[in-house]
Design an enzyme around this catalytic site. Structure first.
Site, PDB file in Angstrom:
ATOM      1  N   LYS A   8       1.506   2.128   7.211  1.00 21.32           N
ATOM      2  CA  LYS A   8       1.879   1.361   8.398  1.00 21.32           C
ATOM      3  C   LYS A   8       2.738   2.196   9.338  1.00 21.32           C
ATOM      4  O   LYS A   8       3.296   3.220   8.969  1.00 21.32           O
ATOM      5  CB  LYS A   8       2.631   0.091   8.007  1.00 21.32           C
ATOM      6  CG  LYS A   8       1.755  -0.945   7.329  1.00 21.32           C
ATOM      7  CD  LYS A   8       0.529  -1.303   8.147  1.00 21.32           C
ATOM      8  CE  LYS A   8       0.843  -2.037   9.424  1.00 21.32           C
ATOM      9  NZ  LYS A   8      -0.374  -2.317  10.235  1.00 21.32           N
ATOM     10  N   HIS A  48      -0.939   1.998  16.128  1.00 25.94           N
ATOM     11  CA  HIS A  48      -1.158   0.833  17.002  1.00 25.94           C
ATOM     12  C   HIS A  48      -0.098   0.789  18.103  1.00 25.94           C
ATOM     13  O   HIS A  48       0.682  -0.163  18.223  1.00 25.94           O
ATOM     14  CB  HIS A  48      -1.147  -0.466  16.185  1.00 25.94           C
ATOM     15  CG  HIS A  48      -2.173  -0.519  15.092  1.00 25.94           C
ATOM     16  ND1 HIS A  48      -3.522  -0.627  15.358  1.00 25.94           N
ATOM     17  CD2 HIS A  48      -2.053  -0.458  13.744  1.00 25.94           C
ATOM     18  CE1 HIS A  48      -4.190  -0.645  14.215  1.00 25.94           C
ATOM     19  NE2 HIS A  48      -3.325  -0.543  13.219  1.00 25.94           N
ATOM     20  N   GLU A  93      -6.119   4.967  13.449  1.00 30.05           N
ATOM     21  CA  GLU A  93      -7.029   4.024  14.127  1.00 30.05           C
ATOM     22  C   GLU A  93      -7.758   4.621  15.310  1.00 30.05           C
ATOM     23  O   GLU A  93      -8.700   4.002  15.824  1.00 30.05           O
ATOM     24  CB  GLU A  93      -6.273   2.763  14.558  1.00 30.05           C
ATOM     25  CG  GLU A  93      -5.330   2.937  15.735  1.00 30.05           C
ATOM     26  CD  GLU A  93      -3.933   3.384  15.326  1.00 30.05           C
ATOM     27  OE1 GLU A  93      -3.046   3.394  16.191  1.00 30.05           O
ATOM     28  OE2 GLU A  93      -3.737   3.719  14.138  1.00 30.05           O
ATOM     29  N   ASP A 142      -2.640  -6.551  15.245  1.00 27.00           N
ATOM     30  CA  ASP A 142      -2.078  -5.195  15.259  1.00 27.00           C
ATOM     31  C   ASP A 142      -2.130  -4.586  16.654  1.00 27.00           C
ATOM     32  O   ASP A 142      -1.326  -3.711  16.987  1.00 27.00           O
ATOM     33  CB  ASP A 142      -2.839  -4.275  14.290  1.00 27.00           C
ATOM     34  CG  ASP A 142      -2.219  -4.269  12.904  1.00 27.00           C
ATOM     35  OD1 ASP A 142      -1.019  -4.576  12.790  1.00 27.00           O
ATOM     36  OD2 ASP A 142      -2.932  -3.956  11.939  1.00 27.00           O
ATOM     37  N   ARG A 173       0.833  -1.201   0.000  1.00 29.31           N
ATOM     38  CA  ARG A 173       0.000   0.000   0.000  1.00 29.31           C
ATOM     39  C   ARG A 173       0.870   1.254   0.000  1.00 29.31           C
ATOM     40  O   ARG A 173       2.078   1.186   0.224  1.00 29.31           O
ATOM     41  CB  ARG A 173      -0.934   0.000   1.221  1.00 29.31           C
ATOM     42  CG  ARG A 173      -2.013  -1.041   1.191  1.00 29.31           C
ATOM     43  CD  ARG A 173      -2.778  -1.120   2.507  1.00 29.31           C
ATOM     44  NE  ARG A 173      -1.965  -1.682   3.586  1.00 29.31           N
ATOM     45  CZ  ARG A 173      -2.393  -1.850   4.830  1.00 29.31           C
ATOM     46  NH1 ARG A 173      -3.621  -1.477   5.156  1.00 29.31           N
ATOM     47  NH2 ARG A 173      -1.609  -2.391   5.746  1.00 29.31           N
ATOM     48  N   TYR A 228      -1.255   4.794  10.402  1.00 29.63           N
ATOM     49  CA  TYR A 228      -1.611   3.842  11.448  1.00 29.63           C
ATOM     50  C   TYR A 228      -0.423   3.697  12.393  1.00 29.63           C
ATOM     51  O   TYR A 228       0.736   3.639  11.952  1.00 29.63           O
ATOM     52  CB  TYR A 228      -1.937   2.469  10.858  1.00 29.63           C
ATOM     53  CG  TYR A 228      -3.281   2.385  10.175  1.00 29.63           C
ATOM     54  CD1 TYR A 228      -4.456   2.567  10.886  1.00 29.63           C
ATOM     55  CD2 TYR A 228      -3.369   2.093   8.812  1.00 29.63           C
ATOM     56  CE1 TYR A 228      -5.692   2.484  10.260  1.00 29.63           C
ATOM     57  CE2 TYR A 228      -4.597   2.004   8.175  1.00 29.63           C
ATOM     58  CZ  TYR A 228      -5.761   2.200   8.905  1.00 29.63           C
ATOM     59  OH  TYR A 228      -6.984   2.116   8.278  1.00 29.63           O
TER      60      TYR A 228
END
Length: 371
Positions: free
Chosen positions: A75, A96, A118, A270, A15, A94
């Protein structure tokens, strides 16, 4: 504002943070966009596509991290990338953080302003920037689980839909949110015997109305969970506590009653995973076996369908990126409390309560940061 996006370097992550169309939107708004060469190849977007959209191609990620005021990724930054972050820079991706103390420590040390997709909220406490990837991961979990169930991949050798005269496979989905709903849709569509567990009676009612007799619902407690997984061929872990580590709902002891070759797919990996025996895996080596049970714990599942995932993600992340670039991060967050909920780290302070609690940092409310 000078905005940059880099080629993702996590294992088999294809991605990209900005599509050519998103770059064009930022350029139309008067911003300068730098793109690392080859960043979009995983979604079929060439450097020329980005140039045509008004982007400026750079040879290395280091150039982008050094000069761009905001870096847009997919990511969480990997260790080498975190070393290039700098004070005052905006990181929009993101993160996490709750199950990742090393990343959190590096972000705190860097002084970066880190906004996590998120934890950005929407009306009704929804998570709109997480939703499209949850939809993708939920649907992929059944595909991945079905493959892992094949004997050649270590599974029981069960076809989820069965055939005439042979019973279908049994699928148990733990959690009836976005991931669980999409997983159940796919399982039901294949003809599997599907059960969904959740703790919220309203969620169970909604699922019951939607699926009617095509899927069973069951209240999630320890006894029901243990009973449900014992004869399951495939178990999908689809639980989420926003921003916090996932609870370990399935213990190692529970695996003893499962059939050898049954499969666990931990979509919550995740956030640390919801199976006690889980640990993150990659698309290059997606599964491992514990006590005869196959575990699939790939931490970036949507990366395997990169084009679909990138465009779905950009649909929801771009409007906020435009506001941050147009107004500056402080004004953008002051104007939109939903976006403000995405701020996890700023100038060495942890600004998301669940992360601070989980990792032992002093919690500094976003309101205090915004003054």
């Amino acid at each position: 504002m000078r905005v940059g996006t880099v080629r993702e370097i996590k294992n088999h992550e294809y991605r990209v943070g900005l599509t050519p169309e998103s770059v064009h939107e930022l350029v139309v708004h008067g911003h300068e966009v730098w793109v690392e060469t080859g960043a979009g190849l995983g979604i079929g977007a060439s450097d020329q596509d980005y140039r045509g959209a008004g982007g400026i191609i750079k040879d290395t990620a280091a150039e982008i991290f050094a000069a761009c005021e905001m870096v847009v990724k997919v990511k969480e930054p990997q260790p080498g990338e975190r070393a290039m972050l700098r004070e005052g820079q905006i990181l929009y991706t993101y993160l996490h953080l709750a199950p990742d103390p090393e990343q959190t420590a590096d972000l705190v040390k860097s002084g970066v302003t880190a906004i996590a997709y998120e934890t950005v909220t929407g009306p009704g406490n929804t998570l709109p920037l997480l939703k499209p990837m949850s939809q993708v991961a939920g649907r992929m979990s059944i595909q991945a689980g079905a493959t892992a169930l094949e004997k050649a991949h270590g599974g029981r050798g069960v076809l989820l839909g069965g055939v005439p005269g042979v019973m279908p496979g049994k699928v148990v989905v733990i959690g009836g949110g976005v991931v669980g709903f999409n997983a159940a849709q796919m399982a039901v569509g294949l003809g599997a015997d599907t059960t969904i567990l959740d703790r919220d009676p309203e969620v169970l009612e909604r699922l019951g109305i939607h699926f009617e007799s095509r899927a069973k619902t069951r209240f999630s407690n320890k006894a029901n969970l243990a009973d449900s997984i014992c004869d399951a061929d495939l178990v999908i872990g689809a639980v989420l506590i926003p921003g916090a580590a996932a609870p370990k709902l399935v213990t190692r002891d529970m695996l003893k009653c499962m059939m050898p070759g049954a499969v666990l797919v931990d979509v919550a990996i995740d956030q640390g995973g919801c199976f006690e025996t889980s640990h993150p895996t990659t698309h290059a080596d997606p599964t491992f076996v514990v006590d005869g049970i196959v575990h699939y714990c790939v931490a970036n599942m949507p990366g395997a369908v990169a084009r679909t995932s990138t465009y779905a993600l950009n649909n929801v992340t771009l409007p906020h990126a435009l506001k941050i670039a147009d107004l500056g991060w402080q004004a953008a967050l002051k104007a939109n409390p939903h976006l403000a909920a995405g701020l996890n780290v700023h100038a060495g302070k942890v600004t998301y309560e669940a992360v601070a609690t989980e990792l032992g940092y002093d919690y500094v409310p976003v309101a205090d940061v915004l003054g």
